[in-house]
Design a protein around this motif. Structure first.
Motif, short mmCIF file in Angstrom:
data_model
loop_
_atom_site.label_atom_id
_atom_site.label_comp_id
_atom_site.label_asym_id
_atom_site.label_seq_id
_atom_site.Cartn_x
_atom_site.Cartn_y
_atom_site.Cartn_z
N MET A 68 20.69 37.27 -101.78
CA MET A 68 20.95 38.27 -102.83
C MET A 68 20.56 37.72 -104.19
O MET A 68 20.00 38.44 -105.04
CB MET A 68 22.41 38.69 -102.81
CG MET A 68 22.78 39.57 -101.63
SD MET A 68 24.39 40.40 -101.80
CE MET A 68 25.51 39.01 -101.75
N ARG A 69 20.87 36.44 -104.42
CA ARG A 69 20.46 35.84 -105.69
C ARG A 69 18.94 35.88 -105.82
O ARG A 69 18.40 36.25 -106.87
CB ARG A 69 20.94 34.40 -105.79
CG ARG A 69 20.59 33.82 -107.17
CD ARG A 69 20.62 32.32 -107.26
NE ARG A 69 20.00 31.91 -108.52
CZ ARG A 69 19.62 30.68 -108.81
NH1 ARG A 69 19.80 29.72 -107.94
NH2 ARG A 69 19.06 30.39 -109.96
N LEU A 100 20.62 48.00 -95.69
CA LEU A 100 21.67 47.07 -95.26
C LEU A 100 21.14 45.65 -95.14
O LEU A 100 21.92 44.70 -94.98
CB LEU A 100 22.27 47.52 -93.93
CG LEU A 100 22.96 48.88 -93.94
CD1 LEU A 100 23.41 49.26 -92.53
CD2 LEU A 100 24.14 48.89 -94.90
N ASN A 101 19.83 45.49 -95.21
CA ASN A 101 19.23 44.16 -95.14
C ASN A 101 19.15 43.50 -96.52
O ASN A 101 18.54 42.44 -96.66
CB ASN A 101 17.83 44.23 -94.54
CG ASN A 101 17.85 44.58 -93.07
OD1 ASN A 101 18.67 44.08 -92.32
ND2 ASN A 101 16.95 45.46 -92.65
N TYR A 102 19.77 44.11 -97.53
CA TYR A 102 19.76 43.49 -98.85
C TYR A 102 20.32 42.06 -98.75
O TYR A 102 21.40 41.83 -98.21
CB TYR A 102 20.59 44.30 -99.84
CG TYR A 102 20.66 43.65 -101.20
CD1 TYR A 102 19.50 43.36 -101.91
CD2 TYR A 102 21.88 43.28 -101.77
CE1 TYR A 102 19.55 42.75 -103.15
CE2 TYR A 102 21.94 42.67 -103.01
CZ TYR A 102 20.77 42.40 -103.69
OH TYR A 102 20.81 41.78 -104.91
N GLY A 103 19.55 41.10 -99.25
CA GLY A 103 19.95 39.70 -99.19
C GLY A 103 19.60 39.01 -97.90
O GLY A 103 19.67 37.77 -97.80
N HIS A 104 19.20 39.77 -96.89
CA HIS A 104 18.99 39.18 -95.57
C HIS A 104 17.59 38.62 -95.36
O HIS A 104 17.42 37.65 -94.61
CB HIS A 104 19.30 40.21 -94.48
CG HIS A 104 20.76 40.51 -94.32
ND1 HIS A 104 21.53 41.02 -95.34
CD2 HIS A 104 21.59 40.35 -93.26
CE1 HIS A 104 22.77 41.17 -94.91
NE2 HIS A 104 22.84 40.77 -93.66
N THR A 105 16.59 39.24 -95.97
CA THR A 105 15.22 38.78 -95.73
C THR A 105 15.05 37.32 -96.14
O THR A 105 14.64 36.48 -95.33
CB THR A 105 14.22 39.68 -96.47
OG1 THR A 105 14.37 41.03 -96.00
CG2 THR A 105 12.80 39.23 -96.23
N LEU A 106 15.40 37.00 -97.37
CA LEU A 106 15.31 35.61 -97.81
C LEU A 106 16.48 34.79 -97.30
O LEU A 106 16.37 33.57 -97.12
CB LEU A 106 15.22 35.55 -99.33
CG LEU A 106 13.82 35.90 -99.87
CD1 LEU A 106 13.87 36.35 -101.31
CD2 LEU A 106 12.86 34.72 -99.70
N GLY A 107 17.61 35.44 -97.00
CA GLY A 107 18.73 34.73 -96.38
C GLY A 107 18.37 34.20 -95.02
O GLY A 107 18.74 33.07 -94.66
N HIS A 108 17.65 35.01 -94.23
CA HIS A 108 17.22 34.54 -92.91
C HIS A 108 16.25 33.37 -93.03
O HIS A 108 16.24 32.48 -92.17
CB HIS A 108 16.57 35.68 -92.14
CG HIS A 108 17.55 36.70 -91.63
ND1 HIS A 108 17.16 37.90 -91.08
CD2 HIS A 108 18.91 36.70 -91.59
CE1 HIS A 108 18.23 38.59 -90.72
NE2 HIS A 108 19.30 37.88 -91.02
N VAL A 109 15.43 33.37 -94.08
CA VAL A 109 14.52 32.23 -94.31
C VAL A 109 15.34 30.96 -94.53
O VAL A 109 15.03 29.90 -93.97
CB VAL A 109 13.62 32.52 -95.54
CG1 VAL A 109 12.89 31.24 -95.97
CG2 VAL A 109 12.62 33.61 -95.22
N VAL A 110 16.40 31.05 -95.33
CA VAL A 110 17.26 29.90 -95.57
C VAL A 110 17.85 29.39 -94.26
O VAL A 110 17.84 28.18 -93.98
CB VAL A 110 18.38 30.27 -96.57
CG1 VAL A 110 19.43 29.15 -96.64
CG2 VAL A 110 17.80 30.53 -97.95
#
Length: 388
Positions: A290-291, A261-271
């Motif tokens: 996700m991108r 469920l963390n798909y897209g979230h790891t780098l999204g949280h960095v943003v």
């Protein structure tokens, strides 16, 4: 809110210890008190409704009236609830209200609002008197399909998102699609990022529904409630809730499967962290994540360009950002090390996986994604350069 309630569809989160229902139905906010009483809550129970000023203006009176009509002793707390307010200090305001209203262990907190309200009210409930009941009543698409379901609660730390928190499952989740009528379109689009996520990580039927809508209108077919329409919206709510309920029931505390469920979230949280909370809405940051995750999968040979392009089309049709912000790659790498999902110093990435790719060395495969903790810093730098 005066809509006549329609039939409520119930999806259960079948946890072994504390299962609970997700009730979905237009106009169902007027049945909030009745739904709560149906969970074994007695008449006279003290209920603290936590909401924000905008949601209170539209829906606070309906919620309070429904609770009072059901014989519950309801009171209201209005807090500021932007992402920058998601702090221990704001949770302290909820604790103060719980003390002033003399909430007891049999009392409950109702979170009426988006994901920020839900996270903070849930965390306050988890920590007041070592844990009282919470009912989640999400009023944003993102909270309806993701944040309100699953029991993750918490607040941000200056070093990262959601680093302070607890698992505290709700007693009930009540989803009224009619509350989306007053949601700004930007917030609706942010919620669509989480819906797209469910399609990519394993719900092929949902992915097909989204693809058909995007094909009809590539520019904005998923970008507003009006464009989506009530029938597809109900489908998106039900399929997303069912997908999350299934994952949470199988892995309540993120020991394995739930990590997808963390798909897209790891780098999204960095943003979110590096750009400053509030620059991007959470769903917008997830779309960017996700991108970036898709680009990592391409670099690692885990999925095809055609699959990546399909994801990009859905993100574009939802009116979500695709342009990666100008971030220092070394700052990104340093921020990744602060992610709460880091284990033994290794960053775990949830990456999309082609069916043809099969199991890959060094990762666990769940559905249409793989969890990898062996992505080299050089590969991350290469992908960040490609995103720039």
């Amino acid at each position: 809110m005066t809509a006549t309630p329609t039939a409520i569809r119930t999806i259960r989160v079948e946890l072994s210890a504390n299962p609970y229902p997700i009730a979905i139905g237009a106009g169902s906010l007027a049945q909030l008190g009745e739904q709560i009483r149906g969970q074994g809550i007695k008449a006279g129970t003290k209920v603290l409704v936590v909401t924000n000023p905008v949601v209170n203006e539209h829906y606070g009176a309906t919620a309070l009236q429904s609770l009072s009509a059901a014989g519950l002793e309801a009171s209201l707390l209005v807090i500021e609830a932007g992402e920058d307010q998601k702090t221990p200090a704001t949770v302290g305001l909820i604790h103060d209200a719980a003390f002033e209203r003399r909430l007891e262990r049999s009392s409950l907190i109702v979170a009426l609002g988006g994901g920020v309200v839900g996270d903070m009210a849930g965390f306050a409930a988890a920590t007041w008197l070592r844990g009282i009941a919470v009912v989640q009543v999400p009023t944003t698409l993102l909270a309806m399909v993701d944040a309100a379901i699953g029991g993750k609660t918490g607040v941000n730390h200056p070093g990262g998102k959601n680093l302070i928190g607890a698992f505290h499952q709700p007693r009930l989740v009540l989803i009224d699609p009619d509350t989306l009528a007053t949601l700004p379109e930007r917030e609706f689009r942010a919620g669509m990022a989480e819906v797209i996520k469910y399609g990519v990580i394993g719900d092929g039927a949902l992915l097909a529904e989204l693809g058909a809508a995007a094909h009809r209108d590539p520019a904005s077919g998923l970008a507003s409630q009006a464009a989506v329409g009530p029938a597809l919206l109900q489908t998106l709510l039900e399929r997303s809730a069912a997908a999350k309920a299934e994952v949470v029931a199988a892995d309540e505390r993120e020991g394995g499967l739930r990590a997808i469920l963390n798909y897209g979230h790891t780098l999204g949280h960095v943003v979110e962290t590096l750009c400053g909370y509030g620059t991007y809405l959470h769903g917008e940051a997830v779309a960017l994540g996700m991108r970036a995750a898709g680009e990592l999968s391409l670099a690692l040979g885990l999925w095809s360009q055609a699959e990546h392009d399909q994801q990009q089309r859905l993100i574009a049709a939802a009116g979500l950002p695709l342009a990666w912000p100008a971030l220092d790659p070394e700052a990104v790498l340093a921020c990744l090390q602060g992610d709460k999902k880091v284990r033994d110093g290794k960053v775990r990435f949830v990456l999309p996986l082609s069916p043809e790719a099969g199991a890959q060395t060094g990762g666990a495969v769940y559905g249409s994604v793989i969890i990898r903790d062996d992505v080299e810093a050089a590969t991350i730098r290469e992908v960040l350069a490609r995103l720039a």
